[in-house]
Design an enzyme around this catalytic site. Structure first.
Site, PDB file in Angstrom:
ATOM      1  N   GLY A 190      44.035  41.699  49.601  1.00 32.34           N
ATOM      2  CA  GLY A 190      44.713  41.989  50.665  1.00 32.34           C
ATOM      3  C   GLY A 190      46.117  43.177  50.027  1.00 32.34           C
ATOM      4  O   GLY A 190      47.341  42.870  50.568  1.00 32.34           O
ATOM      5  N   TYR A 236      30.349  30.598  45.968  1.00 32.33           N
ATOM      6  CA  TYR A 236      29.037  31.128  45.632  1.00 32.33           C
ATOM      7  C   TYR A 236      28.133  30.394  44.761  1.00 32.33           C
ATOM      8  O   TYR A 236      29.000  29.419  43.590  1.00 32.33           O
ATOM      9  CB  TYR A 236      28.655  32.800  45.828  1.00 32.33           C
ATOM     10  N   LEU A 279      31.122  44.606  50.826  1.00 32.44           N
ATOM     11  CA  LEU A 279      31.717  43.888  52.226  1.00 32.44           C
ATOM     12  C   LEU A 279      30.157  43.328  52.894  1.00 32.44           C
ATOM     13  O   LEU A 279      29.725  44.201  53.516  1.00 32.44           O
ATOM     14  CB  LEU A 279      32.927  44.895  53.270  1.00 32.44           C
TER      15      LEU A 279
END
Length: 365
Positions: free
Chosen positions: A301, A185, A32
């Site tokens: 999630g 990325y 995170l």
């Protein structure tokens, strides 16, 4: 198996042997980004942040925020690095604090590629990528610097940056590294055909587009041992306009190709789709899970119920939690007791405050 009865032992909290690492449960702290590593140097307040979650994890796996492999890898304010001696020394105290609380700790190593601008780059140069196609401006009048397409002869240097970052992570005391190949990325920019428009051996066919990632995996595995290496992928995602025309084929190709290198785990992000399609979403990674020989981690999630079912139905080995673990440093305990969770505050995810929204989320007791 359609689910588990609440009175049964909770599969999500069952022990798991991750290679040489014995985990007390299947709940993993996600990588995170928190933007609190001033000047790319991990700070003392990160000792408390990670050790809180290590204590709350009580024997689980924690993965660091994405950590830059070089001075060209940066694209956001105050994200940590691991390419200098100063970075390594700063990480040591954090790693020691996590180990003191009994957790296993992996460092996620990354390069943002074109998700950057000259203000983050050495000497104000253009960011590098597989392509020279810029991202779409998000606001009228916003100026976007096109990335510079890496020359074929420059690619081994980026591979080497990942190898050295992995070596530095082990020197800092980490148990292993997770290579960041997801979320739009630089590795994603090579793998996905809507971004990669190269005509050399790193572009065109699926095999060519995945070559760069697999060279990094091989270099890192050779440097620190395949049993200390994980890889994160998000074939279905469209972060930073990184899209593939056949994400399922891409995911399956990578899951199979990685078996050659014997890495410890594959961490995959599920597609984001609407709730009424939840079942389809949860099952979408199953072919990759079956193809990959090592430990499989799933993110996307999950809540407590979803995580329990995913383990019970053998759709993954470990479940990765981000926002819930950010706001609940003792998340596994709360899952065990089935008690209410702290609500996360999205407004404090990416601020520079060393306490608010960072280390001030309360434990149960």
């Amino acid at each position: 198996m359609s689910g588990v009865i609440e009175s049964d032992p909770i599969p999500l909290l069952a022990p798991y042997q991750l290679g040489k690492f014995k985990l007390a449960h299947r709940v993993v702290l996600a990588p995170l980004t928190r933007n609190r590593s001033y000047g790319n140097v991990p700070q003392p307040h990160a000792i408390l942040y990670y050790s809180q979650r290590a204590a709350g994890s009580n024997g689980g796996l924690l993965i660091t925020e994405a950590t830059g492999v070089s001075d060209t890898a940066q694209g956001y304010p105050d994200t940590p690095g691991i390419w200098t001696k100063e970075h390594v020394e700063a990480w040591k105290a954090i790693v020691d604090a996590v180990h003191a609380k009994g957790a296993t700790f992996f460092c996620q190593i990354w390069h943002v590629g074109r998700v950057s601008d000259p203000s983050f780059q050495p000497n104000g140069q253009a960011p590098i990528s597989s392509t020279d196609k810029p991202l779409t401006p998000s606001n009228d009048g916003e100026k976007i610097t096109p990335p510079r397409r890496l020359r074929t002869d420059e690619i081994p240097q980026i591979v080497n940056d990942f190898r050295l970052a992995a070596r530095n992570a082990i020197e800092a005391g980490f148990d292993g590294v997770e290579i960041h190949g997801a979320n739009g990325y630089i590795l994603d920019q090579f793998m996905k055909d809507q971004v990669n428009d190269r005509t050399d051996e790193y572009g065109g066919s699926l095999e060519n587009r995945c070559r760069f990632v697999l060279e990094i995996v091989e270099a890192v595995a050779n440097e620190i041992g395949a049993d200390r290496v994980g890889l994160r992928l998000s074939p279905f995602a469209d972060y930073a306009e990184c899209v593939d025309s056949n994400p399922k084929e891409l995911g399956l190709y990578m899951a199979n190709a990685l078996n050659k290198y014997g890495i410890l785990y594959l961490h995959m992000v599920e597609p984001r789709i609407t709730n009424h399609e939840k079942d389809e979403c949860l099952h979408s990674l199953v072919p990759m899970r079956k193809a990959f020989n090592g430990t499989f981690l799933a993110a996307g999630g999950y809540d407590r119920h979803d995580g329990i079912n995913a383990i019970a139905e053998n759709r993954t080995d470990l479940v990765v939690y981000g926002r819930l673990f950010l706001a609940n440093p003792d998340l596994p305990k709360r899952f065990a007791l089935n008690v209410p969770l702290n609500k996360y505050n999205r407004a404090t995810f990416y601020t520079s405050d060393p306490v608010i929204g960072y280390t001030d989320y309360p434990f149960l007791e």
